[in-house]
Design a protein around this motif. Structure first.
Motif, PDB file in Angstrom:
ATOM      1  N   ASN A   1      -1.485   1.590 -12.966  1.00 22.46           N
ATOM      2  CA  ASN A   1      -1.021   0.236 -13.270  1.00 22.46           C
ATOM      3  C   ASN A   1      -1.102  -0.664 -12.048  1.00 22.46           C
ATOM      4  O   ASN A   1      -1.481  -1.840 -12.147  1.00 22.46           O
ATOM      5  CB  ASN A   1       0.408   0.273 -13.802  1.00 22.46           C
ATOM      6  CG  ASN A   1       0.835  -1.056 -14.402  1.00 22.46           C
ATOM      7  OD1 ASN A   1       0.137  -1.621 -15.249  1.00 22.46           O
ATOM      8  ND2 ASN A   1       1.965  -1.571 -13.964  1.00 22.46           N
ATOM      9  N   LEU A   2      -0.755  -0.123 -10.882  1.00 21.82           N
ATOM     10  CA  LEU A   2      -0.847  -0.916  -9.654  1.00 21.82           C
ATOM     11  C   LEU A   2      -2.303  -1.260  -9.343  1.00 21.82           C
ATOM     12  O   LEU A   2      -2.604  -2.379  -8.913  1.00 21.82           O
ATOM     13  CB  LEU A   2      -0.224  -0.146  -8.484  1.00 21.82           C
ATOM     14  CG  LEU A   2       1.265   0.193  -8.615  1.00 21.82           C
ATOM     15  CD1 LEU A   2       1.748   0.965  -7.393  1.00 21.82           C
ATOM     16  CD2 LEU A   2       2.103  -1.066  -8.821  1.00 21.82           C
ATOM     17  N   GLU A   3      -3.191  -0.309  -9.570  1.00 19.50           N
ATOM     18  CA  GLU A   3      -4.618  -0.554  -9.344  1.00 19.50           C
ATOM     19  C   GLU A   3      -5.152  -1.601 -10.318  1.00 19.50           C
ATOM     20  O   GLU A   3      -5.917  -2.500  -9.937  1.00 19.50           O
ATOM     21  CB  GLU A   3      -5.403   0.749  -9.477  1.00 19.50           C
ATOM     22  CG  GLU A   3      -5.127   1.736  -8.359  1.00 19.50           C
ATOM     23  CD  GLU A   3      -5.783   3.087  -8.571  1.00 19.50           C
ATOM     24  OE1 GLU A   3      -6.019   3.805  -7.575  1.00 19.50           O
ATOM     25  OE2 GLU A   3      -6.069   3.436  -9.743  1.00 19.50           O
TER      26      GLU A   3
ATOM     27  N   HIS B   1      -4.387  -5.161  -9.363  1.00 16.75           N
ATOM     28  CA  HIS B   1      -5.109  -5.650  -8.186  1.00 16.75           C
ATOM     29  C   HIS B   1      -6.562  -5.953  -8.545  1.00 16.75           C
ATOM     30  O   HIS B   1      -7.064  -7.055  -8.309  1.00 16.75           O
ATOM     31  CB  HIS B   1      -5.044  -4.627  -7.051  1.00 16.75           C
ATOM     32  CG  HIS B   1      -5.776  -5.046  -5.815  1.00 16.75           C
ATOM     33  ND1 HIS B   1      -5.335  -6.047  -4.985  1.00 16.75           N
ATOM     34  CD2 HIS B   1      -6.950  -4.612  -5.270  1.00 16.75           C
ATOM     35  CE1 HIS B   1      -6.179  -6.215  -3.978  1.00 16.75           C
ATOM     36  NE2 HIS B   1      -7.177  -5.339  -4.132  1.00 16.75           N
ATOM     37  N   PHE B   2      -7.205  -4.984  -9.149  1.00 15.51           N
ATOM     38  CA  PHE B   2      -8.637  -5.117  -9.410  1.00 15.51           C
ATOM     39  C   PHE B   2      -8.964  -5.892 -10.688  1.00 15.51           C
ATOM     40  O   PHE B   2     -10.140  -6.058 -11.023  1.00 15.51           O
ATOM     41  CB  PHE B   2      -9.299  -3.738  -9.432  1.00 15.51           C
ATOM     42  CG  PHE B   2      -9.327  -3.072  -8.082  1.00 15.51           C
ATOM     43  CD1 PHE B   2     -10.135  -3.565  -7.070  1.00 15.51           C
ATOM     44  CD2 PHE B   2      -8.518  -1.971  -7.810  1.00 15.51           C
ATOM     45  CE1 PHE B   2     -10.156  -2.976  -5.808  1.00 15.51           C
ATOM     46  CE2 PHE B   2      -8.540  -1.365  -6.560  1.00 15.51           C
ATOM     47  CZ  PHE B   2      -9.356  -1.864  -5.555  1.00 15.51           C
ATOM     48  N   LYS B   3      -7.954  -6.404 -11.372  1.00 14.77           N
ATOM     49  CA  LYS B   3      -8.228  -7.252 -12.540  1.00 14.77           C
ATOM     50  C   LYS B   3      -8.814  -8.598 -12.107  1.00 14.77           C
ATOM     51  O   LYS B   3      -9.396  -9.320 -12.931  1.00 14.77           O
ATOM     52  CB  LYS B   3      -6.966  -7.474 -13.365  1.00 14.77           C
ATOM     53  CG  LYS B   3      -5.881  -8.311 -12.688  1.00 14.77           C
ATOM     54  CD  LYS B   3      -4.638  -8.414 -13.561  1.00 14.77           C
ATOM     55  CE  LYS B   3      -3.549  -9.269 -12.907  1.00 14.77           C
ATOM     56  NZ  LYS B   3      -2.305  -9.308 -13.715  1.00 14.77           N
ATOM     57  N   TYR B   4      -8.686  -8.933 -10.839  1.00 13.08           N
ATOM     58  CA  TYR B   4      -9.225 -10.188 -10.319  1.00 13.08           C
ATOM     59  C   TYR B   4     -10.665  -9.984  -9.853  1.00 13.08           C
ATOM     60  O   TYR B   4     -10.948  -9.095  -9.038  1.00 13.08           O
ATOM     61  CB  TYR B   4      -8.358 -10.696  -9.163  1.00 13.08           C
ATOM     62  CG  TYR B   4      -6.962 -11.054  -9.590  1.00 13.08           C
ATOM     63  CD1 TYR B   4      -6.703 -12.233 -10.285  1.00 13.08           C
ATOM     64  CD2 TYR B   4      -5.892 -10.202  -9.330  1.00 13.08           C
ATOM     65  CE1 TYR B   4      -5.422 -12.567 -10.703  1.00 13.08           C
ATOM     66  CE2 TYR B   4      -4.604 -10.510  -9.737  1.00 13.08           C
ATOM     67  CZ  TYR B   4      -4.379 -11.700 -10.435  1.00 13.08           C
ATOM     68  OH  TYR B   4      -3.103 -12.015 -10.852  1.00 13.08           O
TER      69      TYR B   4
ATOM     70  N   HIS C   1      -4.874  -0.604  -0.057  1.00 11.59           N
ATOM     71  CA  HIS C   1      -3.785  -1.140  -0.884  1.00 11.59           C
ATOM     72  C   HIS C   1      -2.538  -0.266  -0.730  1.00 11.59           C
ATOM     73  O   HIS C   1      -2.537   0.906  -1.102  1.00 11.59           O
ATOM     74  CB  HIS C   1      -4.216  -1.193  -2.355  1.00 11.59           C
ATOM     75  CG  HIS C   1      -3.341  -2.060  -3.198  1.00 11.59           C
ATOM     76  ND1 HIS C   1      -3.491  -3.431  -3.244  1.00 11.59           N
ATOM     77  CD2 HIS C   1      -2.307  -1.763  -4.011  1.00 11.59           C
ATOM     78  CE1 HIS C   1      -2.581  -3.944  -4.066  1.00 11.59           C
ATOM     79  NE2 HIS C   1      -1.849  -2.951  -4.541  1.00 11.59           N
ATOM     80  N   PHE C   2      -1.484  -0.864  -0.160  1.00 14.59           N
ATOM     81  CA  PHE C   2      -0.221  -0.158   0.034  1.00 14.59           C
ATOM     82  C   PHE C   2       0.598  -0.175  -1.260  1.00 14.59           C
ATOM     83  O   PHE C   2       0.688  -1.196  -1.937  1.00 14.59           O
ATOM     84  CB  PHE C   2       0.570  -0.810   1.167  1.00 14.59           C
ATOM     85  CG  PHE C   2       0.014  -0.525   2.532  1.00 14.59           C
ATOM     86  CD1 PHE C   2       0.352   0.635   3.204  1.00 14.59           C
ATOM     87  CD2 PHE C   2      -0.850  -1.422   3.149  1.00 14.59           C
ATOM     88  CE1 PHE C   2      -0.156   0.908   4.471  1.00 14.59           C
ATOM     89  CE2 PHE C   2      -1.369  -1.161   4.412  1.00 14.59           C
ATOM     90  CZ  PHE C   2      -1.013   0.014   5.076  1.00 14.59           C
ATOM     91  N   PHE C   3       1.242   0.969  -1.556  1.00 20.42           N
ATOM     92  CA  PHE C   3       1.936   1.130  -2.835  1.00 20.42           C
ATOM     93  C   PHE C   3       3.445   0.949  -2.777  1.00 20.42           C
ATOM     94  O   PHE C   3       4.118   1.110  -3.789  1.00 20.42           O
ATOM     95  CB  PHE C   3       1.628   2.517  -3.416  1.00 20.42           C
ATOM     96  CG  PHE C   3       0.195   2.704  -3.819  1.00 20.42           C
ATOM     97  CD1 PHE C   3      -0.478   1.744  -4.571  1.00 20.42           C
ATOM     98  CD2 PHE C   3      -0.510   3.844  -3.447  1.00 20.42           C
ATOM     99  CE1 PHE C   3      -1.790   1.917  -4.948  1.00 20.42           C
ATOM    100  CE2 PHE C   3      -1.829   4.029  -3.829  1.00 20.42           C
ATOM    101  CZ  PHE C   3      -2.477   3.067  -4.583  1.00 20.42           C
TER     102      PHE C   3
END
Length: 330
Positions: free
Chosen positions: A261-263, A266-269, A281-283
């Protein structure tokens, strides 16, 4: 599998398998980036490709570190093509911290601070079914590849900063393929160093507080992240003695969001899917020395250690002089 990037004594860059205290040099590849791109283009797993290139030449890890020849686990030859970003309010913390946090976010949502509202949103919607978007997390930008310090390098804090505090975190490391598809190279332990005093003045200063350097490595963990990751964060004084120490936990078992979900958020842009780019990318974290009223001073050292990631990450705090940034009109 753990990979490290380093320089040989003649200055040539190399990648190696970290086997306890020994680095086994990979043949025919100089950087993790090149190794990752070869794996992407050949449709081979990174672990298989790295293993197939393992040669006979070895180096003592301690010698490489002592010689200042250790590099970050992943980089790009042009630092402007590396994005360093992260997400916050993603970790549940220890059992007692979780209990206290759940009490804080219970009851009427309108009485909660913006931070607690976002944390509650993550608890309620941060772990959707795979392939389905969940609630989006807090997100921040730190800088480009020029801000990333390797193990043993100083963390350089600008003199206008009000604080320099560690954040022990796991970072995902990514390369964007020729097809615009993000590929996760692996994970690394990191110090997502921030200015917490500036942030506490007003939460809208979060963006300013994150524009700082960070530490990463020394090793890249290839493969999936364990569900439970444990480690210890320490502050060492100028004589090398421990003056603060606390355990931390990470991994999805201890998080309110899935890594997927975090990925996704971010990468949806499209901006973050430019072929050839690198992303660090820090979690997020739940353990901070500043929460115990610790103020780290120049000359003191941050140490972050987690067995899953091999040797500890150590970076000394250094304060650097800055000049007033006056713009000249043309």
């Amino acid at each position: 599998m753990l990979l490290v990037q380093f320089k040989k004594e003649n200055g040539e860059r190399r990648v190696g398998l970290l086997e306890q205290d020994t680095i086994r040099e990979l043949e025919g590849v100089a950087t993790t980036y090149a190794l990752a791109q070869e794996a992407i283009r050949s449709k081979t797993s990174l672990a298989q490709l790295a293993q197939s290139k393992a040669g006979a030449q070895t180096h003592a890890y301690a010698d490489v570190l002592a010689g200042g020849r250790l590099l970050t686990p992943l980089d790009h030859e042009d630092s402007a093509h590396t994005y360093v970003c992260g997400t916050g309010l993603t970790h549940l913390g220890s059992a007692d911290t979780r209990d206290a946090m759940h009490k804080k976010i219970g009851g009427d949502v309108e009485t909660l601070s913006d931070s607690m509202k976002m944390f509650r949103m993550g608890v309620e919607g941060g772990k959707p079914a795979s392939g389905t978007p969940g609630v989006q997390p807090e997100w921040f930008y730190k800088g480009d590849g020029s801000i990333v310090a390797a193990n043993g390098e100083a963390l350089k804090m600008p003199d206008f900063a009000l604080d320099g505090g560690e954040e022990p975190e796991i970072a995902g490391l990514y390369v964007i393929g020729d097809d615009g598809q993000p590929y996760r190279v692996g994970f690394a332990i990191g110090n997502e160093f921030s200015d917490h005093v500036t942030e506490r003045q007003n939460y809208l200063y979060l963006a300013h507080s994150k524009l700082r350097v960070c530490g990463l490595g020394p090793a890249l963990l290839v493969g999936e992240l364990p569900q439970h990751v444990s480690g210890v964060s320490r502050i060492l004084d100028k004589e090398g003695k421990v003056r603060w120490e606390k355990a931390f936990v990470s991994g999805e078992q201890n998080m309110s969001h899935t890594i997927e979900n975090l990925e996704y958020h971010h990468f949806k842009y499209g901006l973050f899917n430019r072929p050839g780019d690198v992303h660090i990318h820090f979690f997020g974290t739940a353990t901070l020395s500043v929460a115990d009223n610790i103020s780290v001073q120049a000359g003191e050292t941050f140490e972050i250690e987690s067995p899953a990631f091999g040797p500890a990450l150590r970076n000394k705090l250094e304060v650097i002089e800055t000049k007033y940034a006056k713009v000249n009109a043309l």
